[in-house]
Design a protein around this motif. Structure first.
Motif, short mmCIF file in Angstrom:
data_model
loop_
_atom_site.label_atom_id
_atom_site.label_comp_id
_atom_site.label_asym_id
_atom_site.label_seq_id
_atom_site.Cartn_x
_atom_site.Cartn_y
_atom_site.Cartn_z
N GLY A 76 0.82 -1.21 0.00
CA GLY A 76 0.00 0.00 0.00
C GLY A 76 0.84 1.25 0.00
N LEU A 77 1.93 1.23 0.78
CA LEU A 77 2.84 2.38 0.81
C LEU A 77 3.47 2.62 -0.56
CD1 LEU A 77 4.49 4.59 2.18
CD2 LEU A 77 6.06 2.82 3.00
N ALA A 78 3.88 1.53 -1.22
CA ALA A 78 4.48 1.67 -2.54
C ALA A 78 3.49 2.28 -3.53
CB ALA A 78 4.95 0.30 -3.04
N LEU A 79 2.24 1.84 -3.48
CA LEU A 79 1.22 2.38 -4.37
C LEU A 79 1.01 3.87 -4.11
CD1 LEU A 79 -1.02 2.10 -6.47
CD2 LEU A 79 -2.55 1.35 -4.63
N CYS A 80 0.90 4.24 -2.85
CA CYS A 80 0.70 5.66 -2.51
C CYS A 80 1.91 6.50 -2.91
CB CYS A 80 0.43 5.80 -1.01
SG CYS A 80 -1.18 5.17 -0.49
N ALA A 81 3.11 5.93 -2.77
CA ALA A 81 4.32 6.65 -3.16
C ALA A 81 4.33 6.89 -4.67
CB ALA A 81 5.56 5.85 -2.74
N VAL A 82 3.94 5.88 -5.44
CA VAL A 82 3.89 6.03 -6.90
C VAL A 82 2.87 7.10 -7.29
CG1 VAL A 82 3.21 4.89 -9.04
CG2 VAL A 82 4.67 3.70 -7.41
N LEU A 83 1.69 7.07 -6.70
CA LEU A 83 0.66 8.05 -7.04
C LEU A 83 1.08 9.46 -6.66
CD1 LEU A 83 -2.55 6.07 -5.95
CD2 LEU A 83 -1.69 6.45 -8.28
N THR A 84 1.71 9.59 -5.48
CA THR A 84 2.16 10.91 -5.05
C THR A 84 3.28 11.43 -5.93
OG1 THR A 84 1.65 10.26 -2.77
CG2 THR A 84 2.95 12.25 -3.07
N ALA A 85 4.22 10.56 -6.26
CA ALA A 85 5.31 10.96 -7.14
C ALA A 85 4.78 11.37 -8.51
CB ALA A 85 6.32 9.83 -7.28
N LEU A 86 3.79 10.64 -9.01
CA LEU A 86 3.19 11.00 -10.29
C LEU A 86 2.51 12.36 -10.21
CD1 LEU A 86 2.42 10.20 -13.18
CD2 LEU A 86 0.40 9.05 -12.25
N LEU A 87 1.80 12.61 -9.12
CA LEU A 87 1.18 13.92 -8.91
C LEU A 87 2.23 15.02 -8.92
CD1 LEU A 87 -1.26 15.72 -8.00
CD2 LEU A 87 -0.63 15.16 -5.65
N GLY A 88 3.32 14.80 -8.18
CA GLY A 88 4.38 15.81 -8.11
C GLY A 88 5.08 16.01 -9.44
N PHE A 89 5.31 14.91 -10.16
CA PHE A 89 6.02 15.01 -11.44
C PHE A 89 5.19 15.77 -12.47
CE2 PHE A 89 8.10 13.22 -15.30
CZ PHE A 89 9.39 13.61 -14.99
N VAL A 90 3.90 15.48 -12.50
CA VAL A 90 3.02 16.21 -13.42
C VAL A 90 2.99 17.69 -13.04
CG1 VAL A 90 0.63 16.51 -14.17
CG2 VAL A 90 1.59 14.21 -13.97
N ASP A 91 2.96 17.98 -11.76
CA ASP A 91 2.96 19.38 -11.32
C ASP A 91 4.27 20.06 -11.68
OD1 ASP A 91 1.64 21.58 -9.97
OD2 ASP A 91 3.08 21.29 -8.35
N ASP A 92 5.38 19.34 -11.61
CA ASP A 92 6.67 19.90 -12.01
C ASP A 92 6.66 20.28 -13.49
OD1 ASP A 92 7.90 19.73 -9.52
OD2 ASP A 92 8.66 17.70 -9.88
N LEU A 93 5.91 19.52 -14.28
CA LEU A 93 5.89 19.75 -15.72
C LEU A 93 4.90 20.82 -16.15
CD1 LEU A 93 6.10 16.06 -17.04
CD2 LEU A 93 7.93 17.76 -16.98
N VAL A 94 3.68 20.80 -15.57
CA VAL A 94 2.62 21.68 -16.09
C VAL A 94 1.97 22.57 -15.03
CG1 VAL A 94 2.09 20.08 -17.95
CG2 VAL A 94 0.85 19.89 -15.80
N SER A 95 2.40 22.53 -13.77
CA SER A 95 1.83 23.35 -12.70
C SER A 95 0.32 23.14 -12.56
CB SER A 95 2.13 24.84 -12.93
OG SER A 95 3.52 25.08 -12.89
N LEU A 96 -0.05 22.10 -11.85
CA LEU A 96 -1.45 21.75 -11.66
C LEU A 96 -2.20 22.79 -10.84
CD1 LEU A 96 -1.08 17.95 -10.81
CD2 LEU A 96 -2.01 18.92 -12.93
N ASP A 97 -3.51 22.85 -11.03
CA ASP A 97 -4.36 23.70 -10.21
C ASP A 97 -4.26 23.24 -8.75
OD1 ASP A 97 -7.17 24.13 -8.84
OD2 ASP A 97 -7.02 25.61 -10.44
N GLY A 98 -4.17 24.20 -7.84
CA GLY A 98 -4.01 23.87 -6.43
C GLY A 98 -5.12 23.01 -5.88
#
Length: 337
Positions: A73-95
């Motif tokens: 479960g931790l690994a899954l949450c880490a992947v999802l969070t990293a994906l969220l952060g990586f996308v935000d690094d690329l396109v600046s997501l809405d807060g």
């Protein structure tokens, strides 16, 4: 010992290589009014922390189904969070999108890694779940806010993860050491060791991902250890949480928005008055190491004395934080900027 060494080595090397590849990819962080850098700098290197940690999990024996479920479960949450952060690094997501996704991940992780319901007294499961999720959410944002100076993330997260590795046992202890090693691999590129500035920024992918991994491991330890040990978890990350929460409180008292972008954190003020990124990283690293040692010593004490240790540490940190802000004010800085 051999198992921990192999896990740590794999985490370190993987993080080092992945972060180096990200640096070559040319995802740049362009300076703005709140930046502490003046030249475009590669970012997203914190992906190495997450990938290094995830790769190392393959070497950790997990004979108990509960450990398999928790780390899965931790690994899954880490992947999802990293994906969220990586996308935000690329396109600046809405807060609002970031808030909703991170809140959902926090609730899920709190249920899978915790929740903590024993504070030395019993909490209802729902209260423990919501409180554990709030810790995950708050720490992730705090680390993200504090990831604005070279080496600061590594100098605080590595001692905290190492201390957790000493406090915990079994797979959680080994996983905590893997997180420390993965962060060290990223720090080779990020920490200002041989030069005045680091060559690579973590980005949201590393700040959010690393924080969620640490939060999940902390909850897994605190929810299964003897009652009251949960008080030692915020002690491990006090230099991160303390700066963010005290700065937000100071801005509210001054009539400023607690959530608007600013440069009023203590580490930012110290850089503004002339301290180098290396000096700031060393200060926060020293505080983090001290908190880790205190947590290890306090772990042998009854729960009410563990809470007392946390309170004393918070008081000392608060006094130091106020001193820092007064020093910045004496240099003519707007400490509520």
């Amino acid at each position: 010992m051999i198992q921990s060494g192999s896990v740590g080595l794999l985490a370190f090397v993987t993080a080092l290589v992945v972060a180096g590849l990200v640096m070559r990819a040319g995802i740049l962080d362009h300076p703005n009014a709140r930046s502490s850098h003046v030249r475009p700098t590669p970012r997203g290197g914190g992906l190495g922390i997450v990938v290094g940690f995830l790769f190392s999990l393959a070497l950790i024996p997990l004979p108990a189904p509960a450990d398999q479920a928790m780390l899965g479960g931790l690994a899954l949450c880490a992947v999802l969070t990293a994906l969220l952060g990586f996308v935000d690094d690329l396109v600046s997501l809405d807060g609002r999108i970031k808030f909703a996704v991170l809140a959902t991940i926090s609730l899920a992780l709190a249920g899978m890694a915790g929740p903590v319901t024993d504070l030395g007294f019993a909490l209802p499961w729902l209260a423990g779940w919501l409180g554990s999720a709030l810790f995950v959410f708050t720490l992730a944002n705090a680390v993200n806010f504090m990831d604005g100076s070279d080496g600061l993330l590594a100098s605080t997260l590595i001692p905290a993860a190492l201390a957790l590795g000493v406090l915990a046992d079994g797979p959680v202890a080994v996983a905590a050491l893997a997180l420390a090693a993965a962060t060290a691999g990223f720090a080779v590129w990020n920490a200002p060791l041989l030069a005045a500035r680091g060559r690579l920024f973590s980005g949201d992918v590393g700040a959010l991902g690393g924080a969620v991994i640490f939060a999940g491991l902390s909850l897994a330890w605190a929810s299964t250890d003897r009652g009251g040990s949960v008080w030692l978890v915020p002690l491990l990350v006090l230099p991160l949480l303390g700066d963010v929460l005290l700065t937000m409180a100071a801005r509210v008292r001054a009539g400023r928005s607690a959530f608007a972008a600013h440069r009023a954190h203590a580490y930012q003020l110290l850089i503004s008055i002339g301290l180098s990124h290396r000096q700031v990283a060393m200060i926060w690293g020293g505080m983090s190491l001290s908190c880790g040692v205190l947590a290890i010593v306090a772990s042998a004490l009854p729960s009410h004395l563990q809470l007392a240790c946390l309170v004393v540490a918070v008081v000392i940190f608060t006094l130091g934080h106020r001193r820092c802000r007064k020093l910045a004010s004496s240099h003519g800085l707007d400490i509520h900027q």
